[in-house]
Design an enzyme around this catalytic site. Structure first.
Site, PDB file in Angstrom:
ATOM      1  N   ASN A  16      66.224   2.406  43.552  1.00 43.61           N
ATOM      2  CA  ASN A  16      64.867   3.312  43.466  1.00 43.61           C
ATOM      3  C   ASN A  16      64.728   4.208  44.746  1.00 43.61           C
ATOM      4  OD1 ASN A  16      62.605   4.497  43.159  1.00 43.61           O
ATOM      5  ND2 ASN A  16      61.401   2.640  43.297  1.00 43.61           N
ATOM      6  N   TRP A  17      65.211   5.460  44.350  1.00 37.55           N
ATOM      7  CA  TRP A  17      65.113   6.511  45.654  1.00 37.55           C
ATOM      8  C   TRP A  17      63.710   6.940  45.960  1.00 37.55           C
ATOM      9  CZ3 TRP A  17      69.909  10.281  45.049  1.00 37.55           C
ATOM     10  CH2 TRP A  17      70.999   9.457  45.175  1.00 37.55           C
ATOM     11  N   LYS A  18      62.761   6.515  44.948  1.00 37.33           N
ATOM     12  CA  LYS A  18      61.499   7.090  44.989  1.00 37.33           C
ATOM     13  C   LYS A  18      61.455   8.707  45.475  1.00 37.33           C
ATOM     14  CE  LYS A  18      60.357   2.643  46.622  1.00 37.33           C
ATOM     15  NZ  LYS A  18      59.077   1.953  47.354  1.00 37.33           N
ATOM     16  N   HIS A 105      55.908   0.938  38.244  1.00 36.27           N
ATOM     17  CA  HIS A 105      55.903   0.793  39.646  1.00 36.27           C
ATOM     18  C   HIS A 105      54.568   0.722  40.171  1.00 36.27           C
ATOM     19  CE1 HIS A 105      56.930   0.893  43.989  1.00 36.27           C
ATOM     20  NE2 HIS A 105      58.360   0.466  43.410  1.00 36.27           N
ATOM     21  N   GLU A 107      53.568   1.831  42.989  1.00 33.26           N
ATOM     22  CA  GLU A 107      53.098   2.877  43.679  1.00 33.26           C
ATOM     23  C   GLU A 107      52.456   3.643  42.579  1.00 33.26           C
ATOM     24  OE1 GLU A 107      56.964   3.996  45.609  1.00 33.26           O
ATOM     25  OE2 GLU A 107      56.451   2.349  46.775  1.00 33.26           O
ATOM     26  N   GLU A 177      57.959  -7.369  41.619  1.00 31.83           N
ATOM     27  CA  GLU A 177      57.775  -6.609  43.046  1.00 31.83           C
ATOM     28  C   GLU A 177      56.416  -6.921  43.718  1.00 31.83           C
ATOM     29  OE1 GLU A 177      60.528  -3.003  43.291  1.00 31.83           O
ATOM     30  OE2 GLU A 177      59.058  -2.524  42.634  1.00 31.83           O
ATOM     31  N   GLY A 183      58.565  -2.260  50.884  1.00 28.93           N
ATOM     32  CA  GLY A 183      58.656  -1.182  51.997  1.00 28.93           C
ATOM     33  C   GLY A 183      58.068  -1.827  53.212  1.00 28.93           C
ATOM     34  N   SER A 223      61.783  -5.141  49.685  1.00 29.97           N
ATOM     35  CA  SER A 223      62.332  -5.107  51.001  1.00 29.97           C
ATOM     36  C   SER A 223      63.804  -6.219  50.898  1.00 29.97           C
ATOM     37  CB  SER A 223      61.634  -6.189  52.083  1.00 29.97           C
ATOM     38  OG  SER A 223      60.483  -5.086  52.459  1.00 29.97           O
ATOM     39  N   GLY A 244      64.461  -0.277  47.125  1.00 29.79           N
ATOM     40  CA  GLY A 244      64.382   0.896  47.724  1.00 29.79           C
ATOM     41  C   GLY A 244      64.707   1.420  48.856  1.00 29.79           C
ATOM     42  N   GLY A 245      64.229   1.271  49.952  1.00 31.55           N
ATOM     43  CA  GLY A 245      64.655   1.576  51.227  1.00 31.55           C
ATOM     44  C   GLY A 245      66.171   1.197  51.412  1.00 31.55           C
TER      45      GLY A 245
HETATM   46  P1  PGA Z   1      61.735  -1.536  49.045  1.00 27.53           P
HETATM   47  O1  PGA Z   1      61.217  -0.825  47.792  1.00 27.53           O
HETATM   48  O2  PGA Z   1      63.224  -2.182  48.570  1.00 27.53           O
HETATM   49  O3  PGA Z   1      61.760  -0.378  49.984  1.00 27.53           O
HETATM   50  O4  PGA Z   1      60.887  -2.559  49.520  1.00 27.53           O
HETATM   51  C1  PGA Z   1      61.297  -1.757  46.648  1.00 27.53           C
HETATM   52  C2  PGA Z   1      60.690  -0.746  45.357  1.00 27.53           C
HETATM   53  O5  PGA Z   1      59.530  -0.250  45.663  1.00 27.53           O
HETATM   54  O6  PGA Z   1      61.214  -0.858  44.299  1.00 27.53           O
END
Ligand code: PGA
Length: 260
Positions: A16-18, A105, A107, A177, A183, A223, A244-245
């Site tokens: 997930n590149w956001k 998600h 967010e 999640e 993050g 993470s 994500g990251g």
């Molecule tokens: P993260 O994000 O791996 O950077 O913690 C995961 C996500 O939000 O899907």
């Protein structure tokens, strides 16, 4: 000895590149994947996908042509078309080659006030367009500290998955999640992930029957790195990761895929 749920053959490693990336990054990313050792790709039953921002879907599809990497989107609007300025429909995503779409998600729940019912509509719209929805669920730190994580996630499942028919159920993937792990560098322990995944599987079995429950891949997100992936993937009900990251660099993403 490890047991396997009989109907789950596939593991999904989804990036997930956001709201990250650029045209230049995409070329470099594809180049790095292309140059990776062929062994990096041979993980029977493991599937890789990336979910870039909407404007890059086509560029990413073109850049990754020939590689075993599927394309996903990060969001969708449930309507097919109409006066929804700034929104994108499932049919449009399908035309661009998306095979997966993240819905709900944390967010989006927090920053854009998405409700479980709206998220459920998105998931059904995506499935009806022939795209697999990845429904995200997870508790906040305060909810976990109050010991409420199982009931919070169950309510999210009930709210989003009400009224799903057989075809939509068959398309579904779920990503657990925990909000406190996203993050933050603070990943859930393998035991915490397994406990929640088993609870999600049990909820699905109670609602949809055990065969259907066993066909829904349950991804963990929050993470995930190449360092902690092996322990997470060793758990019975952890069928992959939403990353994500660590998905923003091809090398670290492949490093996670190695453990799938
Ligand atoms: P993260 O994000 O791996 O950077 O913690 C995961 C996500 O939000 O899907």
């Amino acid at each position: 000895m490890r047991q396997f749920h009989p109907r789950i053959m596939d593991r999904w490693i989804v990036g997930n590149w956001k709201m990250n990336g650029s045209a230049a990054d995409i070329s470099a990313y594809a180049e790095e994947l292309r140059n990776a050792d062929a062994k990096s790709w041979t993980r029977p039953g493991a599937r890789m996908a990336v979910c870039p921002p909407f404007p890059y879907l086509t560029a990413v599809r073109q850049a990754l042509q020939g590689l075993p990497v599927r394309l996903g989107a990060q969001n969708v609007h449930p309507a097919a078309h109409g006066a929804f300025t700034g929104e994108v429909s499932a049919g449009m995503l399908k035309e661009l080659g998306a095979e997966l779409c993240i819905v709900g998600h944390s967010e989006r729940r927090t920053l854009f006030h998405e409700t479980d019912a709206f998220i459920g509509e998105k998931g059904r719209a995506v499935a009806a367009a022939g795209i697999r929805p990845i429904l995200c669920v997870g508790e906040t730190l305060a909810q976990r500290e109050a010991g409420r994580q199982l009931e919070v996630v169950q309510a999210q499942l009930e709210g989003a998955l009400a009224g799903w028919d057989g075809a939509a159920r068959a398309a579904l993937l779920i990503a657990y999640e925990p909000v406190w792990a996203i993050g933050t560098g603070r990943t859930a322990t393998a035991a915490q992930a397994q406990e929640m995944h088993a609870a999600i599987r049990a909820w699905l079995a109670a609602q949809w029957g055990s065969a259907a429950s066993r066909s829904v891949p349950l991804l963990y997100g929050g993470s995930v790195t190449a360092q902690n992936a092996a322990a997470l993937f060793a758990e019975l009900d952890v069928n992959g990761a939403l990353v994500g990251g660590a998905s923003l660099k091809a090398g670290s993403f492949l490093g996670i895929f190695q453990h799938a």
